[in-house]
Design a protein around this motif. Structure first.
Motif, PDB file in Angstrom:
ATOM      1  N   THR A 238    -124.527 -20.443  -2.983  1.00 46.22           N
ATOM      2  CA  THR A 238    -123.320 -20.078  -2.246  1.00 46.22           C
ATOM      3  C   THR A 238    -122.885 -21.213  -1.334  1.00 46.22           C
ATOM      4  OG1 THR A 238    -124.073 -17.803  -2.287  1.00 46.22           O
ATOM      5  CG2 THR A 238    -122.322 -18.316  -0.761  1.00 46.22           C
TER       6      THR A 238
ATOM      7  N   LEU B  64    -121.133 -23.791  -3.327  1.00 49.56           N
ATOM      8  CA  LEU B  64    -119.784 -23.366  -3.702  1.00 49.56           C
ATOM      9  C   LEU B  64    -118.838 -23.470  -2.519  1.00 49.56           C
ATOM     10  CD1 LEU B  64    -120.575 -20.303  -5.983  1.00 49.56           C
ATOM     11  CD2 LEU B  64    -119.823 -22.577  -6.674  1.00 49.56           C
ATOM     12  N   ILE B  65    -119.359 -23.141  -1.333  1.00 47.29           N
ATOM     13  CA  ILE B  65    -118.533 -23.250  -0.129  1.00 47.29           C
ATOM     14  C   ILE B  65    -118.230 -24.720   0.146  1.00 47.29           C
ATOM     15  CG2 ILE B  65    -118.523 -22.939   2.373  1.00 47.29           C
ATOM     16  CD1 ILE B  65    -120.153 -20.377   1.930  1.00 47.29           C
TER      17      ILE B  65
ATOM     18  N   THR C   2    -114.843 -23.959  -3.412  1.00 46.10           N
ATOM     19  CA  THR C   2    -114.434 -22.911  -4.343  1.00 46.10           C
ATOM     20  C   THR C   2    -114.699 -21.517  -3.778  1.00 46.10           C
ATOM     21  OG1 THR C   2    -116.577 -23.090  -5.413  1.00 46.10           O
ATOM     22  CG2 THR C   2    -114.763 -24.280  -6.431  1.00 46.10           C
ATOM     23  N   GLN C   3    -115.264 -21.467  -2.588  1.00 46.82           N
ATOM     24  CA  GLN C   3    -115.515 -20.147  -2.012  1.00 46.82           C
ATOM     25  C   GLN C   3    -115.220 -20.179  -0.523  1.00 46.82           C
ATOM     26  OE1 GLN C   3    -119.381 -18.614  -3.080  1.00 46.82           O
ATOM     27  NE2 GLN C   3    -119.170 -16.860  -1.741  1.00 46.82           N
ATOM     28  N   GLN C   4    -114.794 -19.040   0.007  1.00 50.76           N
ATOM     29  CA  GLN C   4    -114.487 -18.932   1.430  1.00 50.76           C
ATOM     30  C   GLN C   4    -115.747 -19.128   2.275  1.00 50.76           C
ATOM     31  OE1 GLN C   4    -111.813 -18.304   3.530  1.00 50.76           O
ATOM     32  NE2 GLN C   4    -110.674 -18.969   1.714  1.00 50.76           N
TER      33      GLN C   4
ATOM     34  N   SER D  51    -118.504 -16.119   3.490  1.00 51.12           N
ATOM     35  CA  SER D  51    -118.598 -14.974   2.587  1.00 51.12           C
ATOM     36  C   SER D  51    -119.966 -14.932   1.922  1.00 51.12           C
ATOM     37  CB  SER D  51    -117.498 -15.067   1.527  1.00 51.12           C
ATOM     38  OG  SER D  51    -117.603 -16.272   0.820  1.00 51.12           O
TER      39      SER D  51
ATOM     40  N   GLN E 141    -121.519 -14.509  -4.670  1.00 49.38           N
ATOM     41  CA  GLN E 141    -120.772 -13.815  -5.717  1.00 49.38           C
ATOM     42  C   GLN E 141    -121.732 -13.157  -6.699  1.00 49.38           C
ATOM     43  OE1 GLN E 141    -118.245 -16.795  -7.346  1.00 49.38           O
ATOM     44  NE2 GLN E 141    -117.055 -16.994  -5.463  1.00 49.38           N
TER      45      GLN E 141
END
Lengths: 73, 398
Positions: B205, B208-209, B213-215, B218, B221
Motif C-alpha cells: 500500500t 502504491l501511495i 496510484t492510491q490516496q 487509505s 486494496q
C-alpha cells in the motif's frame, strides 16, 4: 495515549487466555472424574465436561467476533 | 519499479510464512495431536483466513511510520525498495549465522534506515514508531509470558486431583489438553496470518501511495489483501515440509497442558495487538509465552544465558536492519546502476537462502525458532522434584 492501549492489550490478553484455559482445564478435570476407574462418578459428569469444552469454544468464537471488523460495522 | 517492489514484498511474505509455520504447529505435531500433513494444511488455510480478518496493522505500516502524502515528505518507491532489500539481506545474514531474529522488525528497521538515508531523519514519524512498533515489541512478549505463566499455573492447579484421605494422585487425564492444542495452535496460525500478512499489505500500500496510484491515508486494496494472504499461505504450506522432516530430532519437553496455556496466551496477545494496529513479531510473542509457561510448571528455572541471547537478537534487529536499509538506499540513490546492483544482490540472497534451506540438513535449531525459548527454561529432573516435595512435606509435618 498509547500506554492505555498497551494496558488494554495486556488486559484483553489476560482475560481471553485465562477464560479459555480455565474453561478447558475444568473440562479436563470433569473428564478425569468421569473416567476414573476407581471411583464411580455420576453420569452427568461427562456431559458437564462437554458443556465446559463447548463454552470454551464459544468464548473463542466470541473473541473472534469482537475482533473481525466485518461484524462490528 | 512499483511492480518490482510488489513482487519483492510478496516474496518477503512468502518467506515469512515459510519460516513461521513451525512456531504454530510444532507442538501439536510433537505431542501427536495432529498428523503432520493435516497440521501443515490447516496452518496454511488459517493463515489465509487470518490475513482477511483485519487491516489495522497494514494501516500502521502504510500510514504511521513514514510520513507520506502532500503535506508530509514524498516517499518514493525507490526508498521502499531499499528498505525491503535491507530487510531481506538482514534476514539472510541472521539466518546464515543462526541468530534468532524477527523478520517483522527487520522490515521496519530496513524501511526506517532507508528513509533516513534517502530522505532525511525528519521523514520518520518517531512518535508513531515508538507507540506502534517499539513499545509493543518490548511489552507484548512480556505480557504474553506473564499471561502464559498464570495460565499454566491455573491449568495445573485446576486439573490436579489428589485423594483427600491418602493424598495419593488420582487420574488426571491431562492428555485431554492434546486435543485442545489442535484448536489453540490453529488460533496461533490464524493470529500469525492477521499480523504478519498485514505487514506486507502495508508495504505494498505504501508503494502504491508513493507511486501516486492510491490516496494517502487509505487502507489496502482488496487485491493487495488477497495477494498477501495467498503468499503467506503458500509459504506456510511450503515451509511445513521442513518440520515434518525435523520431528525425529525431538523437541523441548513441552507438556500438553503447558503447550495449551502457552498457545492460548500467544494467540490472545497477537490478536489483541493486531486489533489495535500494533505490529509485533509473532516469533517473539510465542517465545515469551513458551518461557512463561515453562516457568509456570513446578521446579523450573530460567537459563539466563539463552534467554539473554534471545533478548539481544530481539533488540539488535531493528537498528541492524536499519543500517543495511540505509546502505541500500545510498546505493539506490546513485542511479539506475545502483538499483540494478541492489536488485541482483537481493534476489540472489533470497534464491541462495531458498536453495540452502532445501538442501541443508534441517535440525531443530533452524526449523523451530521458539525452540530456543523452550531451552531457556531448565526443568529439574523428576527425582530432584520428588525429593524437594518430600522435603516440603516433612517440613509441614512438624
Amino acid at each position: 495515549m498509547k500506554w492505555l492501549e498497551l494496558v488494554q492489550v495486556a488486559g484483553a490478553t489476560l482475560l481471553a487466555a485465562v477464560t479459555v484455559v480455565v474453561l478447558y482445564s475444568v473440562g479436563v478435570r470433569f473428564t478425569a472424574i468421569a473416567g476414573d476407574p476407581e471411583q464411580a462418578a455420576p453420569r452427568w459428569m461427562k456431559s458437564l465436561a462437554y458443556v465446559c469444552f463447548g463454552l470454551c469454544g464459544l468464548a473463542v468464537l466470541f473473541g473472534l467476533y469482537l475482533i473481525i471488523p466485518y461484524f462490528s460495522k | 519499479m512499483v511492480a518490482l517492489v510488489i513482487a519483492l514484498a510478496l516474496f518477503f511474505d512468502f518467506t515469512n510464512g515459510f519460516h513461521d509455520t513451525a512456531n504454530a504447529m510444532a507442538t501439536p505435531i510433537a505431542t501427536g495431536a495432529i498428523k503432520p500433513k493435516t497440521a501443515v494444511a490447516l496452518a496454511a488455510v488459517l493463515n489465509l483466513v487470518g490475513a482477511f480478518l483485519s487491516t489495522e496493522v497494514a494501516k500502521t505500516v502504510s500510514g504511521g511510520i513514514i510520513k507520506e502524502g502532500s503535506d508530509g515528505i514524498q516517499i518514493t518507491p525507490d526508498i521502499i525498495f531499499a528498505g525491503l532489500m535491507g530487510a531481506i539481506l538482514w534476514n539472510m545474514i541472521t539466518w546464515l549465522k543462526g541468530l534468532p531474529s524477527s523478520s517483522s522488525h527487520a522490515l521496519f528497521g530496513g524501511l526506517i534506515g532507508a528513509a533516513i538515508a534517502g530522505i532525511g531523519i525528519h521523514s520518520v514519524n518517531f512518535e508513531s514508531l515508538m507507540q506502534k512498533v517499539i513499545l509493543p515489541a518490548i511489552f507484548a512478549p512480556v505480557i504474553a509470558g506473564g499471561v502464559a505463566y498464570v495460565c499454566t499455573r491455573l491449568a495445573y492447579a485446576l486439573t490436579s486431583r489428589h485423594d483427600p484421605e491418602t493424598g495419593s494422585k488420582l487420574t488426571q487425564k491431562r492428555g485431554g489438553f492434546r486435543t485442545g492444542q489442535i484448536f489453540t495452535s490453529s488460533l496461533v496460525a490464524l493470529a500469525h496470518g492477521t499480523n504478519d500478512a498485514q505487514k506486507t499489505m502495508g508495504i505494498i500500500t505504501l508503494v502504491l501511495i508513493a507511486a501516486g496510484t492510491q490516496q494517502p491515508g487509505s487502507g489496502p486494496q482488496f487485491w493487495v489483501i488477497a495477494a498477501c494472504a495467498f503468499a503467506i499461505a503458500i509459504g506456510t504450506y511450503a515451509g511445513g515440509w521442513r518440520i515434518i522432516r525435523t520431528m525425529g530430532s525431538g523437541l523441548t519437553d513441552v507438556k500438553p497442558a503447558q503447550g495449551f496455556a502457552a498457545e492460548a496466551s500467544t494467540a490472545s496477545a497477537i490478536l489483541a495487538s493486531s486489533h489495535l494496529g500494533f505490529a509485533l513479531s509473532t516469533t517473539q510473542v510465542a517465545s515469551g509465552s513458551v518461557i512463561g509457561s515453562g516457568l509456570g510448571r513446578k521446579g523450573t528455572s530460567v537459563r539466563w544465558g539463552t534467554a539473554g541471547r534471545i533478548a539481544v537478537g530481539w533488540l539488535f534487529t531493528l537498528p541492524a536492519a536499519g543500517i543495511v536499509g540505509a546502505l541500500t538506499a545510498l546505493l539506490v540513490k546513485t542511479g539506475i546502476v545502483g538499483v540494478i546492483i541492489a536488485a541482483v544482490a537481493g534476489t540472489g540472497a533470497v534464491l541462495f537462502m531458498f536453495v540452502q534451506s532445501r538442501k541443508s540438513h534441517v535440525g531443530h535449531h533452524n526449523a523451530v525458532e521458539v525452540e530456543e525459548a523452550g531451552q531457556a527454561v531448565r526443568f529439574r529432573k523428576k527425582k530432584a522434584l520428588a525429593a524437594s516435595r518430600a522435603h516440603k512435606l516433612n517440613g509441614g509435618d512438624k
